[in-house]
Write an enzyme that holds these catalytic residues in place. Sequence first.
Site, PDB file in Angstrom:
ATOM      1  N   ARG A 158       0.834  -1.218   0.000  1.00  0.00           N
ATOM      2  CA  ARG A 158       0.000   0.000   0.000  1.00  0.00           C
ATOM      3  C   ARG A 158       0.864   1.262   0.000  1.00  0.00           C
ATOM      4  O   ARG A 158       0.418   2.328  -0.350  1.00  0.00           O
ATOM      5  CB  ARG A 158      -0.974  -0.039   1.192  1.00  0.00           C
ATOM      6  CG  ARG A 158      -1.890   1.138   1.301  1.00  0.00           C
ATOM      7  CD  ARG A 158      -3.215   0.850   2.018  1.00  0.00           C
ATOM      8  NE  ARG A 158      -3.114  -0.014   3.159  1.00  0.00           N
ATOM      9  CZ  ARG A 158      -2.614   0.352   4.352  1.00  0.00           C
ATOM     10  NH1 ARG A 158      -2.165   1.578   4.531  1.00  0.00           N
ATOM     11  NH2 ARG A 158      -2.583  -0.506   5.348  1.00  0.00           N
ATOM     12  N   TYR A 161     -14.599  17.843 -15.577  1.00  0.00           N
ATOM     13  CA  TYR A 161     -15.048  16.452 -15.532  1.00  0.00           C
ATOM     14  C   TYR A 161     -16.097  16.312 -14.412  1.00  0.00           C
ATOM     15  O   TYR A 161     -15.849  16.716 -13.280  1.00  0.00           O
ATOM     16  CB  TYR A 161     -13.863  15.515 -15.300  1.00  0.00           C
ATOM     17  CG  TYR A 161     -14.307  14.091 -15.106  1.00  0.00           C
ATOM     18  CD1 TYR A 161     -15.082  13.444 -16.066  1.00  0.00           C
ATOM     19  CD2 TYR A 161     -14.001  13.401 -13.952  1.00  0.00           C
ATOM     20  CE1 TYR A 161     -15.517  12.143 -15.886  1.00  0.00           C
ATOM     21  CE2 TYR A 161     -14.426  12.091 -13.761  1.00  0.00           C
ATOM     22  CZ  TYR A 161     -15.187  11.475 -14.730  1.00  0.00           C
ATOM     23  OH  TYR A 161     -15.639  10.191 -14.546  1.00  0.00           O
ATOM     24  N   ASP A 207      -5.395  19.215 -15.119  1.00  0.00           N
ATOM     25  CA  ASP A 207      -5.862  17.886 -15.497  1.00  0.00           C
ATOM     26  C   ASP A 207      -5.589  17.743 -16.994  1.00  0.00           C
ATOM     27  O   ASP A 207      -6.273  18.348 -17.823  1.00  0.00           O
ATOM     28  CB  ASP A 207      -7.363  17.733 -15.174  1.00  0.00           C
ATOM     29  CG  ASP A 207      -7.863  16.319 -15.460  1.00  0.00           C
ATOM     30  OD1 ASP A 207      -7.221  15.595 -16.245  1.00  0.00           O
ATOM     31  OD2 ASP A 207      -8.924  15.939 -14.901  1.00  0.00           O
ATOM     32  N   LYS A 213      -7.025   6.483 -19.581  1.00  0.00           N
ATOM     33  CA  LYS A 213      -7.323   6.982 -20.942  1.00  0.00           C
ATOM     34  C   LYS A 213      -6.118   6.783 -21.867  1.00  0.00           C
ATOM     35  O   LYS A 213      -5.750   5.659 -22.116  1.00  0.00           O
ATOM     36  CB  LYS A 213      -7.764   8.445 -20.859  1.00  0.00           C
ATOM     37  CG  LYS A 213      -8.690   8.771 -19.697  1.00  0.00           C
ATOM     38  CD  LYS A 213      -9.987   7.992 -19.698  1.00  0.00           C
ATOM     39  CE  LYS A 213     -10.858   8.435 -18.521  1.00  0.00           C
ATOM     40  NZ  LYS A 213     -11.998   7.583 -18.276  1.00  0.00           N
TER      41      LYS A 213
HETATM   42  C1  LIG Z   1     -10.762  14.870 -17.560  1.00  0.00           C
HETATM   43  C2  LIG Z   1     -10.884  13.701 -16.640  1.00  0.00           C
HETATM   44  N1  LIG Z   1     -10.259  13.729 -15.459  1.00  0.00           N
HETATM   45  C3  LIG Z   1     -10.354  12.701 -14.594  1.00  0.00           C
HETATM   46  C4  LIG Z   1     -11.110  11.588 -14.882  1.00  0.00           C
HETATM   47  C5  LIG Z   1     -11.247  10.499 -13.855  1.00  0.00           C
HETATM   48  O1  LIG Z   1     -10.458   9.398 -14.192  1.00  0.00           O
HETATM   49  P1  LIG Z   1     -10.807   7.881 -13.739  1.00  0.00           P
HETATM   50  O2  LIG Z   1     -12.033   7.467 -14.457  1.00  0.00           O
HETATM   51  O3  LIG Z   1      -9.560   7.130 -14.118  1.00  0.00           O
HETATM   52  O4  LIG Z   1     -11.016   7.919 -12.266  1.00  0.00           O
HETATM   53  C6  LIG Z   1     -11.758  11.513 -16.113  1.00  0.00           C
HETATM   54  C7  LIG Z   1     -12.578  10.332 -16.440  1.00  0.00           C
HETATM   55  O5  LIG Z   1     -13.207  10.268 -17.458  1.00  0.00           O
HETATM   56  C8  LIG Z   1     -11.649  12.603 -17.004  1.00  0.00           C
HETATM   57  O6  LIG Z   1     -12.283  12.591 -18.190  1.00  0.00           O
END
Ligand SMILES: Cc1ncc(COP(=O)(O)O)c(C=O)c1O
Length: 372
Positions: A47, A99, A171, A196
């Site tokens: 962990r 998001y 992000d 992604k």
């Molecule tokens: C721009 C963005 N940030 C963060 C996330 C969150 O990522 P996760 O689904 O891996 O938790 C996403 C998910 O689609 C996203 O599109």
Amino acid sequence: MKVETLAVRTGGAPDPATGAVSPPIVLATTFEHGAASEKLHGFLYIREDNPTQVRLEEALAAVDGGESALAFASGMAAGTAYLQAQPAGAHVLFQDDLYYDFRNVAKDLLPRWGLSATAVDMGDLEAVRAALRPETKLLWLETPSNPLMKVCDIAALAEIGRSNGARVLVDGTFAPPTIQRPLDLGADVVLHSTTKYLGGHSDVQGGGLVFRKKNELYDATRHLRKVLGGVASPFNSWLVLRGLRSLGCRVERHCANALAVARALAALPRVSTVHYPGLESHAGHAVARRQMSAFGGMLSFQVRGGRDAAVGAVSRLKLFLPATSLGGTESLIEHRRSSEGPTSQTPDDLLRVSVGLEHPDDLVADLQQALA
Ligand SMILES: Cc1ncc(COP(=O)(O)O)c(C=O)c1O
């Protein structure tokens, strides 16, 4: 070295025990230590750290040009750990198009964690300055944003943050490091949902934070990850590391395909607006040209006739798969408002597209028949 080379090679030294070129997946949860818990081999318990995750972190730090990185079980685990590491009473300024699960975190959880948040159009620097408070400790940018593909000026916002004692997180999930490197532009931290483009094959969930400086927020975030347990598993770390190896060439093709699709959509009478920063008509095109080397594989567009027309188009597509998420080899499409649910602020006629690695002619032909 160039970012493409770093993506192929960093964290990839042959296994010292066997010479294996592909790194081992070390599944051990615990590691031999000394009589008084001395770290004999650099590790104690999964962990906290494991060898495969540490290789991934080395690679994540290298591709974004940071001093250090932390790998998490998901993008949400990464982002929320960084938010929880903020000092008590801090105010966070979020981008208005964000998001949606981070919007949910800002609304539902930040107050419970003793933090406050407001949303602002990060494309409007005056509005950002006006929204700053003495206790603002973090500017949270998403560029391009999900799902409206808004672009904001990372360098200008980093300067605003710096001169007001606030850190800047970007992000970069829609813009992987081979096309956008926020730390080079002055940001403090980059967040990736490695689920992604970095993973790249729609088969692994993960998140990463890359820190320009290994500072006290790095320490606090790392501590939170250990006590809350959001660390990336060895197998998922290995899959993301594997995806990273081909990031450069995959993203080149995603970008070329997305530009072709965006241009074709813009020519269709049933499409009212295309949101893609690579189009000259996009409000953020000039900024995107400055801070991105290509414009990414994501786009969204609005269909004349509202929700029914948009959903109808999705149902006629043969190649684009209706599914959420992004950054995999296959092209996906979704009626974003339906997937975001009741708190969505996304227009009802908007479809979000993750353009995959198929031949662009096939993708364009599919959209043209569905929107004829
Ligand atoms: C721009 C963005 N940030 C963060 C996330 C969150 O990522 P996760 O689904 O891996 O938790 C996403 C998910 O689609 C996203 O599109």
